[in-house]
Design a protein around this motif. Structure first.
Motif, PDB file in Angstrom:
ATOM      1  N   UNK A 180       0.845  -1.189   0.000  1.00 36.46           N
ATOM      2  CA  UNK A 180       0.000   0.000   0.000  1.00 36.46           C
ATOM      3  C   UNK A 180       0.882   1.240   0.000  1.00 36.46           C
ATOM      4  N   UNK A 181       0.383   2.327  -0.578  1.00 34.61           N
ATOM      5  CA  UNK A 181       1.030   3.623  -0.423  1.00 34.61           C
ATOM      6  C   UNK A 181       0.185   4.394   0.581  1.00 34.61           C
ATOM      7  N   UNK A 182       0.799   4.772   1.696  1.00 29.95           N
ATOM      8  CA  UNK A 182       0.072   5.438   2.777  1.00 29.95           C
ATOM      9  C   UNK A 182      -0.269   6.871   2.369  1.00 29.95           C
ATOM     10  N   UNK A 183      -1.522   7.289   2.603  1.00 28.68           N
ATOM     11  CA  UNK A 183      -1.928   8.645   2.247  1.00 28.68           C
ATOM     12  C   UNK A 183      -2.907   9.253   3.249  1.00 28.68           C
ATOM     13  N   UNK A 184      -2.816   8.824   4.515  1.00 28.08           N
ATOM     14  CA  UNK A 184      -3.769   9.298   5.521  1.00 28.08           C
ATOM     15  C   UNK A 184      -3.092  10.099   6.632  1.00 28.08           C
ATOM     16  N   UNK A 185      -1.963  10.732   6.331  1.00 27.63           N
ATOM     17  CA  UNK A 185      -1.302  11.588   7.310  1.00 27.63           C
ATOM     18  C   UNK A 185      -0.311  10.843   8.185  1.00 27.63           C
ATOM     19  N   UNK A 186       0.268  11.578   9.101  1.00 30.39           N
ATOM     20  CA  UNK A 186       1.293  11.025   9.989  1.00 30.39           C
ATOM     21  C   UNK A 186       0.710   9.950  10.892  1.00 30.39           C
ATOM     22  N   UNK A 187       1.512   8.934  11.156  1.00 26.25           N
ATOM     23  CA  UNK A 187       1.092   7.854  12.027  1.00 26.25           C
ATOM     24  C   UNK A 187       2.282   7.062  12.519  1.00 26.25           C
ATOM     25  N   UNK A 188       1.988   6.000  13.238  1.00 22.43           N
ATOM     26  CA  UNK A 188       3.021   5.123  13.806  1.00 22.43           C
ATOM     27  C   UNK A 188       2.790   3.700  13.308  1.00 22.43           C
ATOM     28  N   UNK A 189       3.863   3.052  12.913  1.00 24.31           N
ATOM     29  CA  UNK A 189       3.806   1.735  12.299  1.00 24.31           C
ATOM     30  C   UNK A 189       3.642   0.629  13.342  1.00 24.31           C
ATOM     31  N   UNK A 190       2.584  -0.154  13.175  1.00 21.92           N
ATOM     32  CA  UNK A 190       2.318  -1.284  14.062  1.00 21.92           C
ATOM     33  C   UNK A 190       2.968  -2.557  13.519  1.00 21.92           C
ATOM     34  N   UNK A 191       3.103  -3.545  14.377  1.00 19.37           N
ATOM     35  CA  UNK A 191       3.665  -4.835  13.967  1.00 19.37           C
ATOM     36  C   UNK A 191       2.847  -5.459  12.848  1.00 19.37           C
ATOM     37  N   UNK A 192       3.431  -6.422  12.164  1.00 19.56           N
ATOM     38  CA  UNK A 192       2.856  -7.130  11.022  1.00 19.56           C
ATOM     39  C   UNK A 192       2.801  -6.281   9.751  1.00 19.56           C
ATOM     40  N   UNK A 193       3.498  -5.138   9.791  1.00 22.39           N
ATOM     41  CA  UNK A 193       3.597  -4.272   8.619  1.00 22.39           C
ATOM     42  C   UNK A 193       5.055  -3.840   8.487  1.00 22.39           C
ATOM     43  N   UNK A 194       5.589  -3.929   7.274  1.00 20.27           N
ATOM     44  CA  UNK A 194       6.921  -3.385   6.978  1.00 20.27           C
ATOM     45  C   UNK A 194       6.756  -2.001   6.370  1.00 20.27           C
ATOM     46  N   UNK A 195       7.636  -1.075   6.739  1.00 24.15           N
ATOM     47  CA  UNK A 195       7.819   0.132   5.944  1.00 24.15           C
ATOM     48  C   UNK A 195       8.922  -0.226   4.962  1.00 24.15           C
ATOM     49  N   UNK A 196       8.629  -0.124   3.666  1.00 31.14           N
ATOM     50  CA  UNK A 196       9.574  -0.517   2.618  1.00 31.14           C
ATOM     51  C   UNK A 196      10.230   0.744   2.054  1.00 31.14           C
ATOM     52  N   UNK A 197      11.542   0.829   2.186  1.00 29.39           N
ATOM     53  CA  UNK A 197      12.301   2.002   1.763  1.00 29.39           C
ATOM     54  C   UNK A 197      13.200   1.591   0.603  1.00 29.39           C
ATOM     55  N   UNK A 198      12.909   2.098  -0.606  1.00 25.53           N
ATOM     56  CA  UNK A 198      13.664   1.653  -1.785  1.00 25.53           C
ATOM     57  C   UNK A 198      15.095   2.175  -1.807  1.00 25.53           C
ATOM     58  N   UNK A 199      15.984   1.385  -2.396  1.00 16.25           N
ATOM     59  CA  UNK A 199      17.342   1.846  -2.698  1.00 16.25           C
ATOM     60  C   UNK A 199      17.250   2.525  -4.052  1.00 16.25           C
ATOM     61  N   UNK A 200      17.084   3.838  -4.037  1.00 18.08           N
ATOM     62  CA  UNK A 200      16.711   4.575  -5.237  1.00 18.08           C
ATOM     63  C   UNK A 200      17.760   4.555  -6.343  1.00 18.08           C
ATOM     64  N   UNK A 201      18.985   4.139  -6.052  1.00 20.76           N
ATOM     65  CA  UNK A 201      19.963   3.997  -7.137  1.00 20.76           C
ATOM     66  C   UNK A 201      19.703   2.736  -7.950  1.00 20.76           C
ATOM     67  N   UNK A 202      18.834   1.836  -7.422  1.00 17.73           N
ATOM     68  CA  UNK A 202      18.514   0.591  -8.116  1.00 17.73           C
ATOM     69  C   UNK A 202      17.072   0.523  -8.601  1.00 17.73           C
ATOM     70  N   UNK A 203      16.177   1.199  -7.880  1.00 13.23           N
ATOM     71  CA  UNK A 203      14.756   1.034  -8.170  1.00 13.23           C
ATOM     72  C   UNK A 203      14.005   2.316  -7.824  1.00 13.23           C
ATOM     73  N   UNK A 204      13.076   2.710  -8.707  1.00 16.19           N
ATOM     74  CA  UNK A 204      12.272   3.895  -8.424  1.00 16.19           C
ATOM     75  C   UNK A 204      11.222   3.547  -7.376  1.00 16.19           C
ATOM     76  N   UNK A 205      10.790   4.527  -6.633  1.00 17.41           N
ATOM     77  CA  UNK A 205       9.846   4.308  -5.543  1.00 17.41           C
ATOM     78  C   UNK A 205       8.545   3.669  -6.024  1.00 17.41           C
TER      79      UNK A 205
END
Length: 183
Positions: free
Chosen positions: A91-116
């Protein structure tokens, strides 16, 4: 003129264009697992705790946390979130600031290899193609970090990633417009 293709070596992928690579997800990004909030942590003020129900739209009463927590668990609009338990999806989050709960990864791309945005689509597709041998649990399926990290995906050059992601978002937008017209 038809493109030259080659075998990816991965059954679910099949053939890919020459010039594309195959990579494991662990080489394309960093994945932060959510914080294991306890019911005692929940409150009625502070930042919302992003749970799987918030990603799928089935939560009408969010929980909040009003304490200090490591910055790695903070979520903002545009972050890519991956539900790896019960609902297996990206999912792409679009509901404002929040805190990440367990059972969910925040996926941060390595932008030199892959676009977001291509990263988002690739994870979304990967979650659908992790075969049942890699999913665990009888009542609540989940994917382990080891399985997720070692899952192979096709990787086109960056310029092609941008074109593919743009095309996919365009198709989704067109489908939303068609659904709106039928209501």
């Amino acid at each position: 003129m038809a493109r030259k293709m080659k075998d990816s070596g991965i059954e679910w992928i099949g053939e890919i264009p020459e010039g594309w690579e195959v990579s494991k997800l662990k080489y394309l990004g960093r994945y932060v697992n959510g914080y294991p909030f306890k019911p005692d942590d929940w409150g009625n003020k502070g930042k919302p705790i992003i749970r799987i129900q918030d990603l799928t739209g089935s939560n009408d009463s969010p929980n909040y946390y009003d304490g200090d927590i490591d910055a790695k668990y903070h979520i903002k609009n545009g972050d890519i979130l991956v539900s790896w338990a019960a609902t297996l999806d990206a999912f792409i989050w679009n509901k404002g600031d929040g805190l990440l709960n367990q059972h969910i990864f925040k996926a941060i791309p390595q932008e030199e290899k892959i676009t977001s945005y291509f990263f988002f689509w690739m994870i979304k597709e990967a979650m659908q193609n992790m075969n049942n041998d890699n999913k665990h649990g009888i009542f609540m399926q989940h994917v382990t970090l080891d399985v997720f990290n070692n899952f192979s995906v096709p990787l086109p050059p960056l310029s092609e990633q941008k074109r593919i992601a743009t095309y996919l978002f365009q198709k989704i937008s067109e489908a939303d417009i068609m659904l709106d017209d039928t209501l």
